[in-house]
Enzyme design. Sequence first.
Site, mmCIF file in Angstrom:
data_model
loop_
_atom_site.group_PDB
_atom_site.id
_atom_site.type_symbol
_atom_site.label_atom_id
_atom_site.label_comp_id
_atom_site.label_asym_id
_atom_site.label_seq_id
_atom_site.Cartn_x
_atom_site.Cartn_y
_atom_site.Cartn_z
ATOM 1 N N ASP A 93 -3.579 0.653 -9.458
ATOM 2 C CA ASP A 93 -4.982 0.346 -9.743
ATOM 3 C C ASP A 93 -5.200 -0.020 -11.211
ATOM 4 O O ASP A 93 -5.839 -1.024 -11.533
ATOM 5 C CB ASP A 93 -5.867 1.528 -9.362
ATOM 6 C CG ASP A 93 -5.794 1.860 -7.883
ATOM 7 O OD1 ASP A 93 -5.320 1.009 -7.112
ATOM 8 O OD2 ASP A 93 -6.202 2.969 -7.506
ATOM 9 N N GLU B 173 0.835 -1.212 0.000
ATOM 10 C CA GLU B 173 0.000 0.000 0.000
ATOM 11 C C GLU B 173 0.862 1.252 0.000
ATOM 12 O O GLU B 173 1.783 1.389 0.813
ATOM 13 C CB GLU B 173 -0.905 -0.009 1.231
ATOM 14 C CG GLU B 173 -2.308 0.405 0.946
ATOM 15 C CD GLU B 173 -3.004 -0.533 -0.043
ATOM 16 O OE1 GLU B 173 -3.104 -0.169 -1.225
ATOM 17 O OE2 GLU B 173 -3.444 -1.604 0.383
ATOM 18 N N HIS B 174 0.583 2.155 -0.923
ATOM 19 C CA HIS B 174 1.293 3.422 -1.119
ATOM 20 C C HIS B 174 2.736 3.219 -1.583
ATOM 21 O O HIS B 174 3.521 4.162 -1.606
ATOM 22 C CB HIS B 174 1.255 4.284 0.150
ATOM 23 C CG HIS B 174 -0.090 4.891 0.425
ATOM 24 N ND1 HIS B 174 -0.389 6.200 0.152
ATOM 25 C CD2 HIS B 174 -1.228 4.353 0.943
ATOM 26 C CE1 HIS B 174 -1.653 6.450 0.492
ATOM 27 N NE2 HIS B 174 -2.176 5.327 0.960
#
EC number: 2.7.1.6
Length: 411
Positions: free
Chosen positions: A201, A62-63
Amino acid sequence: MTEPRQPEFPAPETTTTQPAAPAGPAPGALSPEEVSARFTDIFGAAPDGVWTAPGRVNLIGEHTDYNEGFVLPFAIDRSAAVAVRLRDDKTARLFSSYGDQGVVAVDLTTLSHGTMRGWTAYPLGVVWVLRQMGVEIGGFDLFLHSTVPTGAGLSSSAAIECAVASAFNDLCGAGLTANELVLVGQRAENEVVGAPTGILDQSASLLSTDGHAVFLDCRTQESKPVPLDLAAEGLVVLVVDTKVSHAHATGGYAARRASCELGAEVLGVQALRDVTEAELPEAAGLLDSETFRRVRHIVTEDRRVLDTVAVLADAGPSAIGALLTASHASMRDDFEISCPELDLAVDTALANGALGARMTGGGFGGSAIALIPVAEEAKVRDAVVRAFAGAGFTAPDIFAVSPAQGARRVG
């Protein structure tokens, strides 16, 4: 800073979207024939085709994408579908099954950031980027229907962008590869929508295959499929949509990105992907405490992604639970992007039989995921519902997801 270990990737493939049979429908989905019929009802003629692109669950990482690191998402069996017909003029007419906005008409000769508002910013943003790249797109009619929950951290926006990009790539003969379409979607998200996201994404939506996660190097865009056969292991991934809506175009996400960029600048590296765990003690002496915590999350999260890929290959998905849970603790404590609802979902799932659990997506709301033996699924579902009710939170939406096929033409 010394160079961290690097993963092995096969030679990249160039692909274009091709007609393929759709996966089984998700709740609320329309078949390609139904999408085509809705288009015909709205616009008075049949579309030139129907395309679909899935949302995604980020298994871990994540990130890390905008820090040029590693991610491991998989496409889910909830998707956006678009039917499109080209027109002979310079008018775009768009209709979404969301809400009661009716047909939105836009003069493409005056298309600018100011004319792309609300949900139309996602499809029109893609059109704007493609036209900036020299793809000749005139007028068109477009119908959108999506089963990806909005604001849930499951990339509903990327699903729209990738379906639209795939449609115009085919209809206009642009010949763009899947990796090029990833960058089209990211640019639309960054420059039109105003969300400073990386390529995670769109990569998941465009590159995924049934039964696999996508291991992606966000610096090179190299990727490879990683088998994720949950059913064979007697496992299920549950999504807990907390109903706390998040938006990437708001300050929290941008502030985290700014912290990461500051950390890289102070540490003298191109991106935080270049910092190793062994160098974190040195980094602590160079950074303020908040920036250091942000850096520590990215550095350790990159390592967790690499470890998860290795564990999946050696022992299968039943062995990755501790890595998922450690990821959530890092996002909660170091990156500070969780919220009480996400923490409650994770803690409750773990206390009732989940092998691992974490928030997924950009944070500040959205969804948590839990890796659960099928035999414990009902228990976990019931426990989470009761826990939310007891805390006075809005009732969550809980559903299982499976690794699904990426963007494609379906009609």
